[in-house]
Design a protein around this motif. Structure first.
Motif, PDB file in Angstrom:
ATOM      1  N   LEU A 105     -10.891  -0.334 -13.492  1.00 24.30           N
ATOM      2  CA  LEU A 105     -12.175  -0.829 -13.973  1.00 24.30           C
ATOM      3  C   LEU A 105     -12.197  -0.785 -15.491  1.00 24.30           C
ATOM      4  N   GLY A 106     -12.212  -1.930 -16.100  1.00 24.66           N
ATOM      5  CA  GLY A 106     -12.314  -2.019 -17.553  1.00 24.66           C
ATOM      6  C   GLY A 106     -13.268  -3.133 -17.903  1.00 24.66           C
ATOM      7  N   THR A 107     -12.859  -3.982 -18.830  1.00 27.22           N
ATOM      8  CA  THR A 107     -13.645  -5.178 -19.132  1.00 27.22           C
ATOM      9  C   THR A 107     -13.863  -5.985 -17.870  1.00 27.22           C
ATOM     10  N   GLY A 108     -12.814  -6.094 -17.061  1.00 27.13           N
ATOM     11  CA  GLY A 108     -12.893  -6.707 -15.744  1.00 27.13           C
ATOM     12  C   GLY A 108     -12.396  -5.716 -14.710  1.00 27.13           C
ATOM     13  N   ILE A 109     -11.840  -6.232 -13.615  1.00 25.87           N
ATOM     14  CA  ILE A 109     -11.266  -5.380 -12.577  1.00 25.87           C
ATOM     15  C   ILE A 109      -9.871  -5.875 -12.263  1.00 25.87           C
ATOM     16  N   GLY A 110      -8.904  -4.986 -12.388  1.00 24.20           N
ATOM     17  CA  GLY A 110      -7.539  -5.278 -11.978  1.00 24.20           C
ATOM     18  C   GLY A 110      -7.178  -4.395 -10.803  1.00 24.20           C
ATOM     19  N   GLY A 111      -6.048  -4.664 -10.184  1.00 24.69           N
ATOM     20  CA  GLY A 111      -5.684  -3.840  -9.046  1.00 24.69           C
ATOM     21  C   GLY A 111      -4.244  -4.030  -8.639  1.00 24.69           C
ATOM     22  N   ALA A 112      -3.805  -3.170  -7.740  1.00 25.64           N
ATOM     23  CA  ALA A 112      -2.441  -3.233  -7.237  1.00 25.64           C
ATOM     24  C   ALA A 112      -2.370  -2.490  -5.915  1.00 25.64           C
ATOM     25  N   VAL A 113      -1.331  -2.806  -5.141  1.00 28.78           N
ATOM     26  CA  VAL A 113      -1.171  -2.235  -3.813  1.00 28.78           C
ATOM     27  C   VAL A 113       0.243  -1.690  -3.659  1.00 28.78           C
ATOM     28  N   VAL A 114       0.349  -0.460  -3.163  1.00 32.10           N
ATOM     29  CA  VAL A 114       1.633   0.113  -2.759  1.00 32.10           C
ATOM     30  C   VAL A 114       1.566   0.317  -1.250  1.00 32.10           C
ATOM     31  N   LEU A 115       2.444  -0.352  -0.518  1.00 33.04           N
ATOM     32  CA  LEU A 115       2.478  -0.248   0.940  1.00 33.04           C
ATOM     33  C   LEU A 115       3.858   0.224   1.378  1.00 33.04           C
ATOM     34  N   GLY A 116       3.894   1.238   2.215  1.00 33.60           N
ATOM     35  CA  GLY A 116       5.168   1.750   2.679  1.00 33.60           C
ATOM     36  C   GLY A 116       6.051   2.234   1.552  1.00 33.60           C
ATOM     37  N   GLY A 117       5.447   2.699   0.468  1.00 35.84           N
ATOM     38  CA  GLY A 117       6.205   3.204  -0.667  1.00 35.84           C
ATOM     39  C   GLY A 117       6.768   2.140  -1.582  1.00 35.84           C
ATOM     40  N   ALA A 118       6.380   0.885  -1.380  1.00 35.64           N
ATOM     41  CA  ALA A 118       6.878  -0.208  -2.228  1.00 35.64           C
ATOM     42  C   ALA A 118       5.708  -1.024  -2.753  1.00 35.64           C
ATOM     43  N   LEU A 119       5.858  -1.550  -3.961  1.00 39.83           N
ATOM     44  CA  LEU A 119       4.827  -2.428  -4.515  1.00 39.83           C
ATOM     45  C   LEU A 119       4.708  -3.686  -3.673  1.00 39.83           C
ATOM     46  N   HIS A 120       3.481  -4.053  -3.381  1.00 36.61           N
ATOM     47  CA  HIS A 120       3.230  -5.311  -2.671  1.00 36.61           C
ATOM     48  C   HIS A 120       2.810  -6.337  -3.714  1.00 36.61           C
ATOM     49  N   ARG A 121       3.721  -7.242  -4.044  1.00 35.91           N
ATOM     50  CA  ARG A 121       3.459  -8.215  -5.102  1.00 35.91           C
ATOM     51  C   ARG A 121       2.965  -9.549  -4.570  1.00 35.91           C
ATOM     52  N   GLY A 122       3.141  -9.808  -3.275  1.00 38.77           N
ATOM     53  CA  GLY A 122       2.805 -11.111  -2.723  1.00 38.77           C
ATOM     54  C   GLY A 122       3.952 -12.093  -2.908  1.00 38.77           C
ATOM     55  N   ARG A 123       3.865 -13.203  -2.235  1.00 35.47           N
ATOM     56  CA  ARG A 123       4.940 -14.187  -2.273  1.00 35.47           C
ATOM     57  C   ARG A 123       5.194 -14.711  -3.681  1.00 35.47           C
ATOM     58  N   TYR A 124       4.137 -14.910  -4.461  1.00 33.07           N
ATOM     59  CA  TYR A 124       4.283 -15.491  -5.789  1.00 33.07           C
ATOM     60  C   TYR A 124       4.045 -14.487  -6.913  1.00 33.07           C
ATOM     61  N   GLY A 125       3.993 -13.207  -6.570  1.00 29.31           N
ATOM     62  CA  GLY A 125       3.850 -12.167  -7.573  1.00 29.31           C
ATOM     63  C   GLY A 125       2.443 -11.926  -8.056  1.00 29.31           C
ATOM     64  N   MET A 126       1.427 -12.438  -7.365  1.00 24.75           N
ATOM     65  CA  MET A 126       0.066 -12.400  -7.898  1.00 24.75           C
ATOM     66  C   MET A 126      -0.898 -11.572  -7.047  1.00 24.75           C
ATOM     67  N   ALA A 127      -0.376 -10.739  -6.153  1.00 26.38           N
ATOM     68  CA  ALA A 127      -1.252  -9.903  -5.336  1.00 26.38           C
ATOM     69  C   ALA A 127      -1.987  -8.892  -6.216  1.00 26.38           C
ATOM     70  N   GLY A 128      -3.136  -8.449  -5.746  1.00 26.89           N
ATOM     71  CA  GLY A 128      -3.869  -7.402  -6.440  1.00 26.89           C
ATOM     72  C   GLY A 128      -4.949  -7.864  -7.387  1.00 26.89           C
ATOM     73  N   GLU A 129      -5.227  -9.162  -7.441  1.00 29.54           N
ATOM     74  CA  GLU A 129      -6.293  -9.637  -8.333  1.00 29.54           C
ATOM     75  C   GLU A 129      -7.648  -9.480  -7.651  1.00 29.54           C
ATOM     76  N   PHE A 130      -7.977  -8.220  -7.335  1.00 31.56           N
ATOM     77  CA  PHE A 130      -9.188  -7.932  -6.584  1.00 31.56           C
ATOM     78  C   PHE A 130     -10.455  -8.327  -7.325  1.00 31.56           C
ATOM     79  N   GLY A 131     -10.411  -8.258  -8.635  1.00 29.61           N
ATOM     80  CA  GLY A 131     -11.613  -8.538  -9.417  1.00 29.61           C
ATOM     81  C   GLY A 131     -12.171  -9.919  -9.198  1.00 29.61           C
ATOM     82  N   HIS A 132     -11.335 -10.809  -8.661  1.00 30.87           N
ATOM     83  CA  HIS A 132     -11.795 -12.183  -8.479  1.00 30.87           C
ATOM     84  C   HIS A 132     -12.033 -12.544  -7.015  1.00 30.87           C
ATOM     85  N   MET A 133     -12.247 -11.508  -6.198  1.00 24.87           N
ATOM     86  CA  MET A 133     -12.782 -11.754  -4.858  1.00 24.87           C
ATOM     87  C   MET A 133     -14.253 -12.138  -5.007  1.00 24.87           C
ATOM     88  N   THR A 134     -14.690 -13.143  -4.285  1.00 27.53           N
ATOM     89  CA  THR A 134     -16.096 -13.543  -4.336  1.00 27.53           C
ATOM     90  C   THR A 134     -16.921 -12.605  -3.473  1.00 27.53           C
TER      91      THR A 134
END
Length: 343
Positions: A141-170
């Motif tokens: 939580l800062g100026t906006g909201i950023g985020g990231a996910v670690v699943l099974g001990g590994a970073l979950h980046r998504g297919r295109y590397g853009m997972a975790g942009e929670f701040g832009h969920m409607t």
């Protein structure tokens, strides 16, 4: 001849790039920072070339005193799946910027580029607030909201590397306009900007409950920041406490949605706004428990403050850079920070 490791262990540099600064450190595999520097970049820092020059200068300074083996860079923006190109950085003039190649040419060292929230999450999961947990969601939580996910001990980046942009969920269809171009994004209700906007509206409306805010800024709403709201809330100003509670409720509601999607063991809350402690996290935990799907019939994730502060991005980026070093990709070294967090 200088040995290429620190007591037999590879040293790497972690770099955290912000809109107006570059923070970096030389980091051991245990997450210990041996040396660090923070450099304020010039006003024209929005230029990719200036930021690259700044990063290269910092790394070269470190190399004069430490046997650096690789460099990890955390950048606030969309980083492609190859961890090489910054596709889009809202606070820098980076559009399809080949940052890895540019820095590799300048430094002659292996370079990994990672989203800054991913880097911070990797550190918190390894040696920070979520030690011992393999399923972690980090919300910054800062100026906006950023985020990231670690699943099974590994970073979950998504297919295109853009997972975790929670701040832009409607969260509010047709709600407040967001800088991303959409309306009603989560960060418009639970971020530092959201706190400041709501406080400004109270002062602009000459609300009788906004006396402390009005006095603090001499009646000029434009001078209000999220940090000021936090300062006054900590002193007990009721209006600011209520604004913090509102933001906390929005935060907890969003965490419940993320729990439905990822079912983590721990939520780690970082960023400048999280420094308000239980003024924010208390209402967030209450709202989270109230909104959690299947509440009362399932384990609930813990909601904890981040432990590493501004060092998280540096430590995480440095460790991710270590992945590319051949002798660190074998055996028990394959998950370095995970091994240390259980000691």
């Amino acid at each position: 001849m200088v040995a290429d490791t620190w007591f037999g262990q590879a040293l790497t540099v972690g770099v955290d790039i912000g809109g107006s600064k570059v923070s970096a450190g030389v980091v051991t595999p245990q997450g210990r920072i041996l040396a660090r520097v923070r450099t304020e970049t010039p006003h024209r820092s929005k230029s990719p070339e200036v930021v690259e020059e700044t990063v290269a200068g910092v790394v070269e300074e470190f190399r004069s005193a430490h046997p650096v083996r690789a460099v990890g860079v955390g950048a606030a923006g969309f980083v492609d799946e190859h961890r090489a190109t910054v596709l889009f950085a809202p606070h820098l003039s980076w559009r399809g910027e080949p940052l890895k190649d540019a820095l590799t040419v300048r430094l002659g060292l292996p370079v990994v580029v990672e989203n800054d929230a991913n880097a911070a999450a990797w550190a918190e999961a390894g040696v920070g607030a979520a030690q011992g947990s393999d399923d972690v969601v980090v919300v910054n939580l800062g100026t906006g909201i950023g985020g990231a996910v670690v699943l099974g001990g590994a970073l979950h980046r998504g297919r295109y590397g853009m997972a975790g942009e929670f701040g832009h969920m409607t969260v509010v269809p047709g709600g407040h306009r967001c800088e991303c171009g959409n309306r009603g994004c989560w960060e418009q209700y639970a971020s530092g900007n959201a706190l400041a906007r709501e406080a400004r509206s109270l002062v602009a409306a000459e609300s009788p409950v906004a006396g402390a805010l009005t006095e603090a800024v001499g009646g000029d709403p434009a001078l209000i920041s999220g940090a000021l709201v936090g300062e006054l809330a900590a002193k007990g100003d009721r209006a600011c406490v209520e604004l913090m509670e509102d933001a906390g409720e929005w935060l907890g509601s969003g965490l419940a949605d993320l729990a439905a999607a990822f079912d983590p063991e721990v939520f780690v809350i970082g960023g400048g706004v999280s420094e308000n402690g239980d003024l924010l996290l208390g209402p967030a935990r209450t709202a989270f428990e109230r909104r959690l799907t299947g509440r009362g019939y399932r384990p609930a994730a813990r909601v904890v403050p981040a432990a590493l502060g501004n060092e998280a991005g540096i430590v995480g980026a440095a460790d991710l850079a270590r992945e590319g070093l051949p002798r660190w990709r074998q055996g028990r070294r394959q998950r370095r920070l995970s091994s240390y967090r259980r000691r």
